[in-house]
Enzyme design. Structure first.
Site, PDB file in Angstrom:
ATOM      1  N   SER A 111     -29.074  55.669 -76.079  1.00  0.00           N
ATOM      2  CA  SER A 111     -30.494  55.996 -76.074  1.00  0.00           C
ATOM      3  C   SER A 111     -31.007  56.047 -74.638  1.00  0.00           C
ATOM      4  O   SER A 111     -30.966  55.043 -73.915  1.00  0.00           O
ATOM      5  CB  SER A 111     -31.287  54.951 -76.853  1.00  0.00           C
ATOM      6  OG  SER A 111     -32.666  55.111 -76.583  1.00  0.00           O
TER       7      SER A 111
ATOM      8  N   HIS B 224     -29.230  60.126 -77.583  1.00  0.00           N
ATOM      9  CA  HIS B 224     -30.368  59.786 -78.447  1.00  0.00           C
ATOM     10  C   HIS B 224     -31.656  59.840 -77.626  1.00  0.00           C
ATOM     11  O   HIS B 224     -31.793  59.142 -76.614  1.00  0.00           O
ATOM     12  CB  HIS B 224     -30.141  58.388 -79.022  1.00  0.00           C
ATOM     13  CG  HIS B 224     -31.156  57.949 -80.021  1.00  0.00           C
ATOM     14  ND1 HIS B 224     -31.119  58.330 -81.348  1.00  0.00           N
ATOM     15  CD2 HIS B 224     -32.232  57.134 -79.895  1.00  0.00           C
ATOM     16  CE1 HIS B 224     -32.123  57.763 -81.998  1.00  0.00           C
ATOM     17  NE2 HIS B 224     -32.820  57.026 -81.141  1.00  0.00           N
TER      18      HIS B 224
ATOM     19  N   ASP C  95     -35.636  59.339 -77.658  1.00  0.00           N
ATOM     20  CA  ASP C  95     -36.738  58.705 -78.382  1.00  0.00           C
ATOM     21  C   ASP C  95     -38.064  59.315 -77.966  1.00  0.00           C
ATOM     22  O   ASP C  95     -38.533  59.110 -76.850  1.00  0.00           O
ATOM     23  CB  ASP C  95     -36.756  57.197 -78.091  1.00  0.00           C
ATOM     24  CG  ASP C  95     -35.615  56.476 -78.788  1.00  0.00           C
ATOM     25  OD1 ASP C  95     -35.496  56.615 -80.009  1.00  0.00           O
ATOM     26  OD2 ASP C  95     -34.837  55.788 -78.089  1.00  0.00           O
TER      27      ASP C  95
ATOM     28  N   MET D 289     -41.974  59.319 -78.475  1.00  0.00           N
ATOM     29  CA  MET D 289     -43.034  58.432 -78.982  1.00  0.00           C
ATOM     30  C   MET D 289     -44.386  58.974 -78.543  1.00  0.00           C
ATOM     31  O   MET D 289     -44.545  59.415 -77.400  1.00  0.00           O
ATOM     32  CB  MET D 289     -42.861  57.023 -78.419  1.00  0.00           C
ATOM     33  CG  MET D 289     -41.503  56.403 -78.702  1.00  0.00           C
ATOM     34  SD  MET D 289     -41.462  54.683 -78.182  1.00  0.00           S
ATOM     35  CE  MET D 289     -39.702  54.319 -78.372  1.00  0.00           C
TER      36      MET D 289
ATOM     37  N   HIS E  12     -35.105  61.529 -81.951  1.00  0.00           N
ATOM     38  CA  HIS E  12     -35.714  60.572 -82.882  1.00  0.00           C
ATOM     39  C   HIS E  12     -37.215  60.608 -82.642  1.00  0.00           C
ATOM     40  O   HIS E  12     -37.696  60.083 -81.635  1.00  0.00           O
ATOM     41  CB  HIS E  12     -35.111  59.176 -82.615  1.00  0.00           C
ATOM     42  CG  HIS E  12     -35.717  58.084 -83.430  1.00  0.00           C
ATOM     43  ND1 HIS E  12     -35.526  56.749 -83.138  1.00  0.00           N
ATOM     44  CD2 HIS E  12     -36.498  58.108 -84.539  1.00  0.00           C
ATOM     45  CE1 HIS E  12     -36.174  56.007 -84.030  1.00  0.00           C
ATOM     46  NE2 HIS E  12     -36.780  56.808 -84.883  1.00  0.00           N
TER      47      HIS E  12
ATOM     48  N   MET F 175     -40.690  59.453 -83.143  1.00  0.00           N
ATOM     49  CA  MET F 175     -41.577  58.375 -83.611  1.00  0.00           C
ATOM     50  C   MET F 175     -42.999  58.832 -83.357  1.00  0.00           C
ATOM     51  O   MET F 175     -43.701  58.348 -82.466  1.00  0.00           O
ATOM     52  CB  MET F 175     -41.241  57.067 -82.871  1.00  0.00           C
ATOM     53  CG  MET F 175     -39.952  56.434 -83.396  1.00  0.00           C
ATOM     54  SD  MET F 175     -39.230  55.290 -82.223  1.00  0.00           S
ATOM     55  CE  MET F 175     -38.349  56.449 -81.192  1.00  0.00           C
TER      56      MET F 175
HETATM   57  C1  DX5 Z   1     -36.676  51.918 -80.413  1.00  0.00           C
HETATM   58  C2  DX5 Z   1     -35.839  53.149 -80.233  1.00  0.00           C
HETATM   59  C3  DX5 Z   1     -34.427  52.876 -79.933  1.00  0.00           C
HETATM   60  C4  DX5 Z   1     -34.190  52.106 -78.651  1.00  0.00           C
HETATM   61  C5  DX5 Z   1     -33.018  51.215 -78.899  1.00  0.00           C
HETATM   62  O1  DX5 Z   1     -37.871  52.230 -81.043  1.00  0.00           O
HETATM   63  O2  DX5 Z   1     -35.871  53.955 -81.401  1.00  0.00           O
HETATM   64  O3  DX5 Z   1     -33.642  54.055 -79.939  1.00  0.00           O
HETATM   65  O4  DX5 Z   1     -33.913  52.903 -77.553  1.00  0.00           O
HETATM   66  O5  DX5 Z   1     -32.833  50.391 -77.788  1.00  0.00           O
HETATM   67  P1  DX5 Z   1     -31.873  49.121 -77.864  1.00  0.00           P
HETATM   68  O6  DX5 Z   1     -30.495  49.615 -78.203  1.00  0.00           O
HETATM   69  O7  DX5 Z   1     -31.973  48.532 -76.507  1.00  0.00           O
HETATM   70  O8  DX5 Z   1     -32.412  48.212 -78.953  1.00  0.00           O
HETATM   71 ZN    ZN Z   2     -34.392  55.657 -81.483  1.00  0.00          ZN
END
Ligand code: DX5
Ligand code: ZN
Length: 227
Positions: A7, A30, A32, A34, A63, A65
């Protein structure tokens, strides 16, 4: 073979091309997204995904969010994401959205917050290529893995197998060398890891080590033996 998705939330956002290069050998990158509404944090959006797409050969696993994924998610597929994940809690028409994503050439994936049960969505599974189960509350990297999510991982794997589907089951949040085996044993086969990869001295080696650990745990997992 288990897949590992570093990520970039835990990477240096000013050096994303180099940070992608640093995890060469990863199955997916990955990303993220947001919006500061669905989760209390703001990260990046379409322009960054479009640039990142050109900067790396690693396929992008976006991903989202965000609120209103029905409106925004297809644009991530158009931007070249290989997989687009929307949160079912935010989607108005998840079946239509999954079909739109597939029609645009992306894999379609549905995410669940920790407190969202999988059972109401059993009938949607054939419309999907992946289910993402959050193993922390979404919003931030570096949180502790929620062990109480393991039964949901098991139940989701059972549903997938009962329907004879080829769905991938992804876990996201707190996945590390000390938790990945539990996830693989419970039924996960795609693993997001942020801090466990980018916090390592050698991120590419961390990816390989996590994959090897997951592979060993998968070989003796009850859900694999039952297949
Ligand atoms: C959190 C994200 C994750 C995050 C995970 O909301 O969706 O993808 O990057 O990070 P770690 O592996 O550090 O928990
Ligand atoms: Zn994520």
């Amino acid at each position: 073979m288990p897949q590992i998705c570093p990520s970039i939330l835990s990477a240096d956002f000013a050096r994303l091309a180099a940070e992608a290069e640093a995890v060469r050998g990863a199955d997916w990158l990955h990303v993220d997204v947001m919006d500061n509404h669905f989760v209390p944090n703001l990260t990046l959006g379409l322009p960054v995904v479009e640039s990142l797409r050109k900067a790396t050969d690693i396929p992008l696993d976006c991903h989202l969010m965000i609120e209103d994924p029905d409106r925004w998610a297809p644009q991530y597929a158009e931007a070249g994401a290989g997989s687009v994940t929307f949160h079912v809690e935010a989607a108005s028409a998840p079946i239509r959205l999954a079909r739109d994503l597939r029609a645009l050439g992306s894999r379609a994936s549905m995410a669940l917050r920790p407190a969202t049960p999988i059972e109401p969505y059993e009938d949607l599974l054939p419309e999907l290529d992946m289910v993402l189960l959050m193993t922390v509350e979404p919003g931030f990297g570096g949180q502790s893995f929620l062990d109480i999510m393991l039964p949901k991982i098991r139940r989701t794997r059972q549903l997938i197998d009962r329907h004879g589907l080829q769905l991938w089951l992804q876990v996201d949040g707190g996945v590390s060398a000390s938790t990945i085996e539990r996830c693989a044993d419970a039924g996960a086969d795609v693993f997001v890891a942020g801090s466990a990869v980018y916090g390592a001295d050698d991120p590419a080696a961390a990816v390989a080590a996590l994959r090897a650990q997951a592979k060993t745990a998968t070989e003796s997992a009850p859900w694999v033996r039952a297949l």
